[in-house]
Design a protein around this motif. Structure first.
Motif, short mmCIF file in Angstrom:
data_model
loop_
_atom_site.label_atom_id
_atom_site.label_comp_id
_atom_site.label_asym_id
_atom_site.label_seq_id
_atom_site.Cartn_x
_atom_site.Cartn_y
_atom_site.Cartn_z
N TYR A 153 0.79 -1.28 -0.02
CA TYR A 153 0.08 -0.09 -0.09
C TYR A 153 0.91 1.40 0.13
O TYR A 153 1.09 1.99 -0.79
N VAL A 154 1.70 1.33 1.04
CA VAL A 154 2.44 2.58 1.05
C VAL A 154 3.49 2.67 -0.13
O VAL A 154 3.50 3.86 -0.64
N ILE A 155 4.10 1.81 -0.72
CA ILE A 155 4.64 1.87 -1.83
C ILE A 155 4.21 2.44 -2.97
O ILE A 155 4.59 3.07 -3.80
N THR A 156 3.19 1.81 -3.31
CA THR A 156 2.15 2.33 -4.32
C THR A 156 1.98 3.89 -4.32
O THR A 156 2.10 4.55 -5.25
N ARG A 157 1.38 4.08 -3.24
CA ARG A 157 1.17 5.76 -2.92
C ARG A 157 2.48 6.62 -3.05
O ARG A 157 2.54 7.40 -3.88
N VAL A 158 3.36 6.05 -2.49
CA VAL A 158 4.65 6.76 -2.54
C VAL A 158 5.43 6.80 -4.00
O VAL A 158 5.70 7.96 -4.47
N ARG A 159 5.19 5.65 -4.79
CA ARG A 159 5.71 5.77 -6.09
C ARG A 159 4.93 6.77 -6.81
O ARG A 159 5.28 7.51 -7.96
N SER A 160 3.48 6.77 -6.69
CA SER A 160 2.64 7.64 -7.48
C SER A 160 3.26 8.97 -7.24
O SER A 160 3.15 10.03 -8.21
N ARG A 161 3.36 9.49 -5.81
CA ARG A 161 3.79 10.68 -5.48
C ARG A 161 5.10 10.89 -5.88
O ARG A 161 5.50 12.31 -6.37
N ARG A 162 5.82 10.07 -6.23
CA ARG A 162 7.27 10.21 -6.46
C ARG A 162 7.29 10.74 -8.17
O ARG A 162 7.90 11.75 -8.53
N ALA A 163 6.14 10.19 -9.05
CA ALA A 163 6.08 10.36 -9.91
C ALA A 163 5.53 11.89 -10.32
O ALA A 163 5.84 12.32 -11.40
N LYS A 164 4.82 12.28 -9.30
CA LYS A 164 4.31 13.72 -9.50
C LYS A 164 5.39 14.79 -9.23
O LYS A 164 5.09 16.05 -9.44
N LEU A 165 6.44 14.66 -8.67
CA LEU A 165 7.66 15.63 -8.45
C LEU A 165 7.83 16.37 -9.67
O LEU A 165 7.65 15.75 -10.76
N PHE A 166 8.66 17.43 -9.46
CA PHE A 166 8.78 18.32 -10.72
C PHE A 166 9.96 17.37 -11.46
O PHE A 166 10.86 17.00 -10.81
N ASP A 167 9.90 17.62 -12.86
CA ASP A 167 10.77 17.06 -13.60
C ASP A 167 11.87 18.19 -14.32
O ASP A 167 11.66 19.20 -13.83
N ASP A 168 12.77 17.59 -14.79
CA ASP A 168 13.63 18.64 -15.39
C ASP A 168 13.12 19.76 -16.30
O ASP A 168 13.47 21.01 -15.99
N ASP A 169 11.98 19.60 -17.00
CA ASP A 169 11.12 20.53 -17.59
C ASP A 169 10.63 21.36 -16.84
O ASP A 169 10.78 22.67 -17.13
N ASP A 170 10.01 21.01 -15.63
CA ASP A 170 9.47 22.17 -14.70
C ASP A 170 10.69 22.88 -14.27
O ASP A 170 10.33 24.38 -13.99
N TYR A 171 11.87 22.30 -13.87
CA TYR A 171 12.89 22.98 -13.31
C TYR A 171 13.29 24.21 -14.25
O TYR A 171 13.52 25.33 -14.09
N ARG A 172 13.49 23.90 -15.75
CA ARG A 172 13.81 24.57 -16.78
C ARG A 172 12.96 25.81 -16.79
O ARG A 172 13.42 27.01 -16.99
N LYS A 173 11.75 25.43 -16.69
CA LYS A 173 10.62 26.43 -16.81
C LYS A 173 10.79 27.60 -15.40
O LYS A 173 11.09 28.64 -15.49
N LEU A 174 11.04 26.96 -14.36
CA LEU A 174 11.21 27.73 -12.92
C LEU A 174 12.37 28.65 -12.96
O LEU A 174 12.30 29.84 -12.63
N VAL A 175 13.60 27.97 -13.66
CA VAL A 175 14.79 28.83 -13.56
C VAL A 175 14.49 30.25 -14.31
O VAL A 175 15.19 31.22 -14.01
N ARG A 176 13.65 30.30 -15.33
CA ARG A 176 13.48 31.24 -16.10
C ARG A 176 12.46 32.26 -15.49
O ARG A 176 12.25 33.40 -16.38
#
Lengths: 358, 85
Positions: free
Chosen positions: A17-40
């Motif tokens: 249970y915990v690991i599925t939820r955690v993996r799902s949340r992990r996938a929702k973290l910001f990725d490279d693209d988000d960071y690239r946008k944020l930096v600008r």
């Protein structure tokens, strides 16, 4: 929050249970693209961007009280605390124990923040805003600590917690030297002591416990390495062996004393160790650019990568949870670095150097 | 294989079975159901976790959860084969 530590130690854990939820949340973290946008983006754009993401609730809740970069920062902290609270809420039995052990690092962070606040004479409200309420210490105790007038009072209040004895010992040191290093190290040491206590020292390499222990050992090693490098750099008259944290496998207390005097020897030593491959690039930057900050970022990235490897190798264990905790922390650090960097007027290249992205 | 040995082998199994065929079939279904239940325990927990994070996982979670049910269906086939004999 109370920690149900001893009593349910041997109940079965609900990894699935915990690991599925955690993996799902992990996938929702910001990725490279988000960071690239944020930096600008500018500071206000960052706030608006955050309102449309994961951090919406916190941004709205705090929006009335803060603005700009402060708002971003407090929303980040609160969101972090919320997620880590969730982890503890979901997990049962042994998994709870493992996660709680690790999340005590926020107790360390909170106490350090409070002590630093008192040391620098900061306002109690400011200190309170910087706390991340995701650890074992109760809300009540934290409030008392924030209200404390002196470091001595903090030490007394913490008597009876896992930090009590070590802090009381280190307090004398602090009185003599007037720097916070002894106190902060006492906190770290108490944390790492409890972290590894009760776990087998030589577990099977491929068992979940084995991976958990090897992850914690790696973290201790990196912490020691970081301390040694900082001491070597600052040239302070402090014996690094005194601040050595037991439990690592990279060096013992005697060795670190000898190695900390010379950065070259230290780097050589790490290169030959089991972490050599992971840290190769980081060590190169350290030797070439003489930049400790970059090296520390590389250490963070290496630990993150290592925890990812572990979580793939043994999916039904505590490792994915740890890797999520680390990834979430890095994300919060990264966003904070971007927001603060933009506020200070750094250009995007400089900010990108501050980020820890895999 | 010598025919004498074959005969001895068949002869020994041809003696009275340990349990009647119907009881064996019932046992097969029961054991299969226990196995399926154990498998679904983990999958179900994970599926509920996934659905809690993301509603759109409901259909997929449901399908994955009932997949081990096929073992029980196979066991049911065994029952009908036994009844037919």
């Amino acid at each position: 929050m109370t920690v149900r530590f001893e009593e349910q130690n041997w109940e079965s854990a609900n990894y699935e249970y915990v690991i599925t939820r955690v993996r799902s949340r992990r996938a929702k973290l910001f990725d490279d693209d988000d960071y690239r946008k944020l930096v600008r983006m500018g500071p206000s754009e960052i706030s608006r961007f955050m309102e449309e993401t994961e951090y919406e609730t916190e941004m709205n809740a705090l929006g009335a009280r803060y603005s700009g970069v402060d708002l971003v920062e407090y929303a980040l902290n609160r969101n972090l605390a919320k997620h880590f609270d969730d982890l503890l809420r979901w997990s049962d039995g042994r998994l709870y124990d493992y996660v709680a052990r690790y999340l005590r690092k926020f107790d360390v962070w909170n106490v350090k923040t409070i002590v630093r606040g008192i040391y620098s004479g900061a306002d109690a409200n400011e200190v309170e805003d910087d706390l991340i309420r995701a650890g074992e210490l109760s809300e009540q105790l934290l409030d008392q600590l924030v209200a404390a007038g002196s470091i001595e009072e903090v030490v007394e209040l913490l008597d009876g917690t896992i930090f009590g004895d070590d802090l009381a010992e280190a307090y004398q040191d602090y009185e003599d030297s007037g720097v916070l290093v002894p106190l902060e190290n006492a906190l770290d040491r108490a944390f790492y002591d409890v972290l590894l206590s009760g776990l087998p020292t030589q577990p099977e390499v491929d068992s979940p416990t084995g991976l958990y222990v090897s992850f914690l050992t790696a973290e201790i090693d990196f912490r020691n390495l970081r301390n040694a490098l900082r001491l070597a750099r600052s040239g302070a008259e402090i014996d690094p062996a005194e601040y050595h944290i037991e439990g690592g496998r990279l060096f013992d207390a005697d060795e670190i004393g000898a190695l900390a005097t010379s950065t070259d020897q230290l780097v050589q030593r790490v290169r030959e160790s089991t972490y050599g491959d992971d840290l190769d690039a980081a060590l190169d930057t350290l030797e070439a650019a003489d930049s400790l900050i970059e090296f520390e970022h590389a250490l963070d990235a290496a630990l993150l990568e290592y925890s990812d490897q572990l979580s793939n190798r043994y999916p039904l264990s505590v490792c994915p949870v740890l890797s999520y905790i680390l990834a979430k922390e890095r994300e919060v650090d990264n966003i904070r670095a971007i927001a603060r960097g933009r506020e200070a007027g750094l250009d995007s290249d400089e900010i990108e150097q501050e980020l820890v992205i895999l | 294989m010598s025919s004498a040995l074959l005969q001895a082998f068949v002869g020994s199994t041809a003696a009275a079975p340990a349990i009647p065929p119907l009881a064996a079939a019932a046992l097969a279904v029961g054991l299969a159901a226990i196995g399926a239940g154990y498998a679904e325990r983990g999958i179900g927990a994970a599926a509920v976790g996934a659905i809690a994070e993301d509603d759109s996982m409901f259909g997929r979670g449901l399908i994955l959860t009932v997949l081990p049910e096929t073992i029980v269906i196979l066991a049911l086939v065994v029952v009908f084969l036994t009844l037919g004999q």
